[in-house]
Design a protein around this motif. Structure first.
Motif, PDB file in Angstrom:
ATOM      1  N   ARG B 298     -12.370  -5.053  12.639  1.00  0.00           N
ATOM      2  CA  ARG B 298     -11.300  -4.423  13.410  1.00  0.00           C
ATOM      3  C   ARG B 298     -11.855  -3.875  14.720  1.00  0.00           C
ATOM      4  O   ARG B 298     -11.189  -3.953  15.765  1.00  0.00           O
ATOM      5  CB  ARG B 298     -10.670  -3.302  12.591  1.00  0.00           C
ATOM      6  CG  ARG B 298      -9.411  -2.759  13.240  1.00  0.00           C
ATOM      7  CD  ARG B 298      -8.835  -1.593  12.514  1.00  0.00           C
ATOM      8  NE  ARG B 298      -7.655  -1.123  13.234  1.00  0.00           N
ATOM      9  CZ  ARG B 298      -7.194   0.103  13.196  1.00  0.00           C
ATOM     10  NH1 ARG B 298      -7.822   1.012  12.459  1.00  0.00           N
ATOM     11  NH2 ARG B 298      -6.123   0.456  13.873  1.00  0.00           N
ATOM     12  N   ARG B 299     -13.076  -3.337  14.654  1.00  0.00           N
ATOM     13  CA  ARG B 299     -13.690  -2.789  15.860  1.00  0.00           C
ATOM     14  C   ARG B 299     -13.829  -3.869  16.929  1.00  0.00           C
ATOM     15  O   ARG B 299     -13.647  -3.616  18.126  1.00  0.00           O
ATOM     16  CB  ARG B 299     -15.068  -2.212  15.508  1.00  0.00           C
ATOM     17  CG  ARG B 299     -15.742  -1.494  16.624  1.00  0.00           C
ATOM     18  CD  ARG B 299     -15.078  -0.170  16.952  1.00  0.00           C
ATOM     19  NE  ARG B 299     -15.388   0.839  15.969  1.00  0.00           N
ATOM     20  CZ  ARG B 299     -14.531   1.803  15.616  1.00  0.00           C
ATOM     21  NH1 ARG B 299     -13.334   1.848  16.142  1.00  0.00           N
ATOM     22  NH2 ARG B 299     -14.881   2.711  14.731  1.00  0.00           N
ATOM     23  N   GLN B 302     -10.500  -4.352  18.520  1.00  0.00           N
ATOM     24  CA  GLN B 302     -10.148  -3.199  19.353  1.00  0.00           C
ATOM     25  C   GLN B 302     -10.957  -3.199  20.645  1.00  0.00           C
ATOM     26  O   GLN B 302     -10.444  -2.855  21.714  1.00  0.00           O
ATOM     27  CB  GLN B 302     -10.413  -1.899  18.595  1.00  0.00           C
ATOM     28  CG  GLN B 302      -9.435  -1.657  17.468  1.00  0.00           C
ATOM     29  CD  GLN B 302      -9.883  -0.528  16.567  1.00  0.00           C
ATOM     30  OE1 GLN B 302     -11.066  -0.190  16.510  1.00  0.00           O
ATOM     31  NE2 GLN B 302      -8.937   0.036  15.846  1.00  0.00           N
ATOM     32  N   THR B 303     -12.206  -3.597  20.529  1.00  0.00           N
ATOM     33  CA  THR B 303     -13.053  -3.615  21.733  1.00  0.00           C
ATOM     34  C   THR B 303     -12.532  -4.633  22.736  1.00  0.00           C
ATOM     35  O   THR B 303     -12.484  -4.375  23.938  1.00  0.00           O
ATOM     36  CB  THR B 303     -14.508  -3.937  21.358  1.00  0.00           C
ATOM     37  OG1 THR B 303     -14.918  -3.059  20.319  1.00  0.00           O
ATOM     38  CG2 THR B 303     -15.427  -3.809  22.545  1.00  0.00           C
ATOM     39  N   SER B 305      -9.439  -5.664  23.035  1.00  0.00           N
ATOM     40  CA  SER B 305      -8.210  -5.204  23.665  1.00  0.00           C
ATOM     41  C   SER B 305      -8.478  -4.017  24.573  1.00  0.00           C
ATOM     42  O   SER B 305      -7.780  -3.829  25.579  1.00  0.00           O
ATOM     43  CB  SER B 305      -7.139  -4.877  22.612  1.00  0.00           C
ATOM     44  OG  SER B 305      -7.551  -3.825  21.801  1.00  0.00           O
ATOM     45  N   ALA B 354      -5.345  -4.034  16.359  1.00  0.00           N
ATOM     46  CA  ALA B 354      -6.266  -4.214  17.491  1.00  0.00           C
ATOM     47  C   ALA B 354      -6.017  -3.193  18.593  1.00  0.00           C
ATOM     48  O   ALA B 354      -6.427  -3.391  19.721  1.00  0.00           O
ATOM     49  CB  ALA B 354      -6.104  -5.625  18.055  1.00  0.00           C
ATOM     50  N   CYS B 355      -5.342  -2.097  18.252  1.00  0.00           N
ATOM     51  CA  CYS B 355      -4.903  -1.152  19.279  1.00  0.00           C
ATOM     52  C   CYS B 355      -6.083  -0.576  20.057  1.00  0.00           C
ATOM     53  O   CYS B 355      -7.004  -0.001  19.465  1.00  0.00           O
ATOM     54  CB  CYS B 355      -4.120  -0.026  18.618  1.00  0.00           C
ATOM     55  SG  CYS B 355      -3.605   1.244  19.766  1.00  0.00           S
ATOM     56  N   PRO B 356      -6.076  -0.646  21.388  1.00  0.00           N
ATOM     57  CA  PRO B 356      -7.182  -0.078  22.168  1.00  0.00           C
ATOM     58  C   PRO B 356      -7.170   1.443  22.168  1.00  0.00           C
ATOM     59  O   PRO B 356      -8.207   2.064  22.428  1.00  0.00           O
ATOM     60  CB  PRO B 356      -6.913  -0.626  23.575  1.00  0.00           C
ATOM     61  CG  PRO B 356      -5.449  -0.892  23.619  1.00  0.00           C
ATOM     62  CD  PRO B 356      -5.052  -1.268  22.233  1.00  0.00           C
ATOM     63  N   THR B 358      -6.966   3.323  19.715  1.00  0.00           N
ATOM     64  CA  THR B 358      -7.655   3.857  18.541  1.00  0.00           C
ATOM     65  C   THR B 358      -9.033   4.386  18.937  1.00  0.00           C
ATOM     66  O   THR B 358      -9.524   5.364  18.354  1.00  0.00           O
ATOM     67  CB  THR B 358      -7.829   2.758  17.482  1.00  0.00           C
ATOM     68  OG1 THR B 358      -6.583   2.098  17.275  1.00  0.00           O
ATOM     69  CG2 THR B 358      -8.293   3.338  16.157  1.00  0.00           C
ATOM     70  N   CYS B 496      -4.611  -1.026   9.609  1.00  0.00           N
ATOM     71  CA  CYS B 496      -5.994  -0.646   9.894  1.00  0.00           C
ATOM     72  C   CYS B 496      -6.948  -1.178   8.829  1.00  0.00           C
ATOM     73  O   CYS B 496      -8.136  -1.319   9.065  1.00  0.00           O
ATOM     74  CB  CYS B 496      -6.127   0.862  10.026  1.00  0.00           C
ATOM     75  SG  CYS B 496      -5.810   1.747   8.487  1.00  0.00           S
TER      76      CYS B 496
END
Lengths: 178, 703
Positions: B298-299, B302-303, B305, B354-356, B358, B496
């Protein structure tokens, strides 16, 4: 779930296929110089909006071989006098023997189309008129997707009635045993 | 190979309706075939039938049919005598019923299949002589010169011709392939079918004039005269056409006249048992499942995005002011919005996964003093309703979509808000109670086909550590207080996957579910309770739905009607408030949620338009940012919408309406409770249709 993905992929991977698969209505077949030139248009009748113009070039004579390497140019003159040039291609046609182009027809009236063909050292030109009618009302042009909800609703109402009949029959059957 | 042959062989065309239909039929049939554990030959026969159908209508044969009657005859032979028997050999009806989702088959088709009246009609239609009459009538009617010419001139009539051939052939071949009683009737039907086919063929072969005038005017290919072509067509119809009727007649004769074979051992019940459908779990899919389950999977998303979000901010603040030339004008408003809706409707809430935002939340927790809990008075969706409504209004009022700078400031504000809230308050309060985008995602995910869900409830029944909620030494639990055994649906779930990683029994998956199932029953949902009691959740759904129509209607070029529509929507909102009083809280809340499919259908249609007309604009912006190539800024101009785009948009809207009407009926159940809801949904649909058929301002694009 993977089936949904396959179905979605199949729909998304649709190539930019021309809207009309078979070239459309034959507008003219004319011998001009060393060529026989056939013009197809779709839809029929032509209306304001988009239309597909397809040209087939054949060698004039007994053999009538298809000339795939002929260069075709289209000159389109609108009723208001403005002209546009189009370069049809085999890639744009679903039938690769033809050369097709998408033509925008923004106004109704009689349009003039001139087809110029060149092959090696030979060239020829033919012209014709394209009568273009007014665009149908948008909701008429899109009637299939607009008709879908009422049709589904009717089928659903029918389904509910069948279900009610089945429940009543079942109750009657149980009642007769009871 | 000559150029002409090469050109012909590449002349394939797949109309989207045909391609989609064939693929859907193959998928549904294959699913049913697998569940029924049928022999392979049935599958091969069915697929061969689909192949024959494709050859008939999509192959170069279709391209040649315009010029050659003989090619057209091959097409008809495929439709009449090759594709239908092959398809029917696969026993498609039973397999397709098994291949459909059981609830769909039961709910939608069950009453029709169980109807005695329809069963009587089907029995009558399956009689061999009925099929013979229909086939003969269809064949002769369409070969009358007037009808044939009409089909050649008009694509719509041509499609009708092919459909009627195919349908009539299915009716004819069905009793033959299934050896239905009365069996004695099948043989004379086959012979009579051959007789009528031969008679028609003889007309074509022995006629001394060309019957179909179109073939006299069309350019002649391959140096073949029109009359020779007609004779060839007649021969094709006669010889291969007769074989397809006589061959099964011979086979049936031999079978009936042969001594009966020893009875085959009946397959055991175990081997004929229908395979239960396996639940699809994305976390068990190769590669994708591995990535999602990975500790830093997930990280990674997120990275990526976050990097895009930073680029959007930088370009928005320092780049060109024209939205079509700026990453901040294109990525959020054209690409991101459309892709999140696609993701919601086809998979799930992957934006939140994938929310940035977060990552600033993580920073806030690390450096802040998150000891407080979210204020009790704000623990509902009321704040989210207000923020979401304000977001939509402000987006239009301030024209954020047209201002890269404003978009960049908005993204920065989002980062700061996420950081601030999570540095002060424990848990995922920003996601659960504040984030407007997240609330839109939650509402849309009610329709997602994937859900974070327990695999085997019996495993959870024996678990008393509740790691999915409380976490453990190695992994935190669900920050949104969703206890998995009680979780139903995707509301408040950010995908998540903390629960997945925390579960010591590996009992949580990303499982396929029936989309919208939460809407039809009044479940108690983990952390939200019964949705019929949650007026705030209902209003959140209504904001999403009304915004779908409002933001699209405001784009209509003639703004006066757009204003009227907006006023209408406001009036509708007032009516809804009145409806709440009249219907009672529980029914109002549930019916409000039933509108979500319609709203998401409109979002999908609206954003598909933006993506289809503006997708090319990303490339020159990327070229500008990376300083390579010569950006073609003409691509930033609004592209010509594909011809079929409006039809696709309307179909998306139709799908939403039908789903909403169905869900509403399942909830309301009686006409007095249902009709006001249906009328409101229909009125929204009309607004949507008017919007989609009206000329649009090309916002964010050069025109």
């Amino acid at each position: 779930m993977r089936w949904r993905a396959i179905l979605l992929a199949a729909l998304l991977l649709q190539s930019e296929a021309p809207a009309f698969a078979d070239g459309g209505t034959l507008r003219l077949t004319r011998a001009a110089g060393p060529f026989v030139i056939a013009l197809f248009t779709a839809p029929e009748p032509l209306r304001v909006g988009s239309a597909e113009v397809s040209v087939l070039v054949l060698e004039r004579g007994a053999a009538a071989a298809v000339l795939l390497d002929a260069t075709v140019e289209l000159r389109v003159r609108a009723p208001d006098g403005t002209t546009r040039m189009l370069a049809p291609s085999h890639a744009a046609a679903s039938n690769r023997l033809l050369q097709a182009a998408l033509l925008e027809l923004p106004a109704p009236g009689t349009w003039q189309l001139t087809i110029a063909v060149r092959h090696q050292s030979d060239s020829a030109t033919v012209s014709c008129e394209l009568p273009v009618g007014s665009a149908p009302p948008p909701f008429l042009a899109q009637w299939p997707p607009l008709a879908l909800p009422p049709l589904c609703i009717l089928l659903f109402v029918w389904r509910e009635r069948l279900l009610r009949h089945r429940v009543r029959r079942s109750r009657a059957a149980h009642g007769s045993f009871g | 190979m000559s150029g002409v042959a090469r050109a012909l062989l590449s002349s394939w065309s797949f109309p989207p309706g045909l391609a989609g239909g064939l693929v859907a039929a193959a998928i549904v049939y294959t699913r049913g075939w697998r569940r029924l554990r049928w022999p392979a030959w049935r599958l091969y026969a069915f697929v061969a039938g689909l192949g024959a159908l494709t050859l008939a209508v999509a192959s170069p044969i279709d391209a040649l049919a315009r010029f050659l009657l003989s090619a057209h005859m091959v097409q008809h032979l495929l439709l009449l005598a090759i594709a239908p028997p092959l398809l029917l050999l696969g026993a498609p009806a039973r397999a397709s019923l098994r291949g459909l989702p059981p609830s769909l088959a039961r709910e939608l088709l069950g009453p029709f299949l169980a109807s005695p009246a329809l069963a009587r009609i089907a029995r009558a239609l399956r009689r061999p002589f009925v099929g013979l009459v229909v086939l003969s009538a269809s064949t002769w009617a369409w070969h009358v010169p007037r009808s044939y010419e009409l089909a050649l001139r008009s694509p719509a009539w041509h499609r009708l011709e092919h459909a009627s051939f195919f349908g009539a052939a299915l009716l004819f071949w069905w009793p033959v392939m299934s050896a239905r009683k009365p069996r004695w009737a099948i043989l004379p039907c086959l012979l009579l079918a051959d007789l009528q086919n031969s008679a028609l063929a003889a007309l074509l072969v022995f006629s001394d004039r060309v019957l179909y005038a179109s073939y006299l005017t069309v350019p002649r290919l391959f140096d073949m005269a029109a009359l020779d072509d007609q004779i060839a067509a007649g021969v094709i119809m006669w010889v291969p056409g007769s074989l397809v009727f006589l061959a099964p007649a011979i086979v049936l004769c031999v079978r009936w006249l042969s001594p009966p074979a020893a009875a085959r051992a009946r397959p055991s019940a175990a081997s004929t048992a229908i395979m239960p459908p396996k639940q699809f779990d994305l976390l068990r899919a190769p590669m994708v499942g591995w990535l999602l389950r990975a500790r830093h999977g997930r990280r990674l998303l997120q990275t990526a995005s976050l990097a895009v979000a930073i680029l959007v901010i930088v370009d928005g603040l320092h780049g060109p002011r024209a939205a079509p030339m700026n990453l901040a004008g294109i990525v959020p408003w054209i690409w991101w919005r459309a892709l999140t809706v696609v993701a919601l409707l086809t998979t799930g809430n992957f934006f939140c996964m994938a929310c940035p935002f977060t990552l600033p939340r993580e920073l806030g927790r690390r450096f802040g003093q998150a000891t407080r809990t979210w204020p009790r008075a704000l623990r509902g969706k009321w704040l989210a309703v207000g923020l979401l409504a304000a977001f939509f209004v402000a987006q239009e009022w301030f024209g954020w979509w047209d201002s890269p700078r404003a978009t960049a400031m908005l993204v920065i504000a989002y980062f700061l808000a996420a950081f601030a809230i999570d540095s002060l308050v424990r848990g995922a309060s920003f996601c659960k109670y504040v984030c407007p985008v997240g609330q839109l995602q939650f509402v849309g995910s009610l329709l997602s086909p994937l859900e974070v869900k327990v695999r085997l409830p019996v495993v959870c029944a024996d678990c008393d550590t509740k790691d999915c909620l409380r976490g453990n030494a190695g992994q935190r639990g669900c920050e949104l207080d969703l206890y998995l055994p009680r979780k139903v649906g995707n509301l408040d779930c950010t995908f998540c996957l903390d629960c997945v990683k925390a579960c010591p029994h590996d009992n949580i998956g990303l499982v396929a579910v029936a989309p919208g199932r939460l809407l039809m029953r009044d479940h108690g949902v983990a952390s939200l309770g019964r949705l019929s009691q949650r007026l705030d959740v209902a209003l959140l759904a209504l904001v999403v739905v009304i915004a779908a129509f409002g933001t699209a209607a405001i784009m209509v070029r003639s703004t006066q009607p757009a204003r009227l529509v907006l006023v209408g929507l406001l009036i509708a909102s007032a009516l809804l408030a009145a409806g709440r009083k009249a219907l009672g809280r529980a029914l109002f809340c549930r019916l409000a949620l039933a509108l979500v499919p319609l709203g998401m259908g409109m979002w999908a249609a609206h954003l598909a338009f933006h993506l289809a007309t503006g997708w090319r604009s990303l490339w020159p912006v990327v070229q500008r940012l990376l300083r390579f190539g010569d950006p073609q800024w003409s691509l930033a101009c609004a592209g010509v919408a594909p011809d079929r785009l409006v039809s696709v948009e309307l179909l998306l809207l139709d799908g939403g309406l039908l789903a909403s009407l169905y869900v509403g009926w399942k909830i309301a159940r009686t006409p007095p409770r249902y009709l006001p809801f249906a009328a409101f949904a229909a009125a929204l649909w009309v607004v949507g249709v008017w919007t989609l058929l009206s000329p649009m301002q090309m916002r964010g694009m050069s025109t």
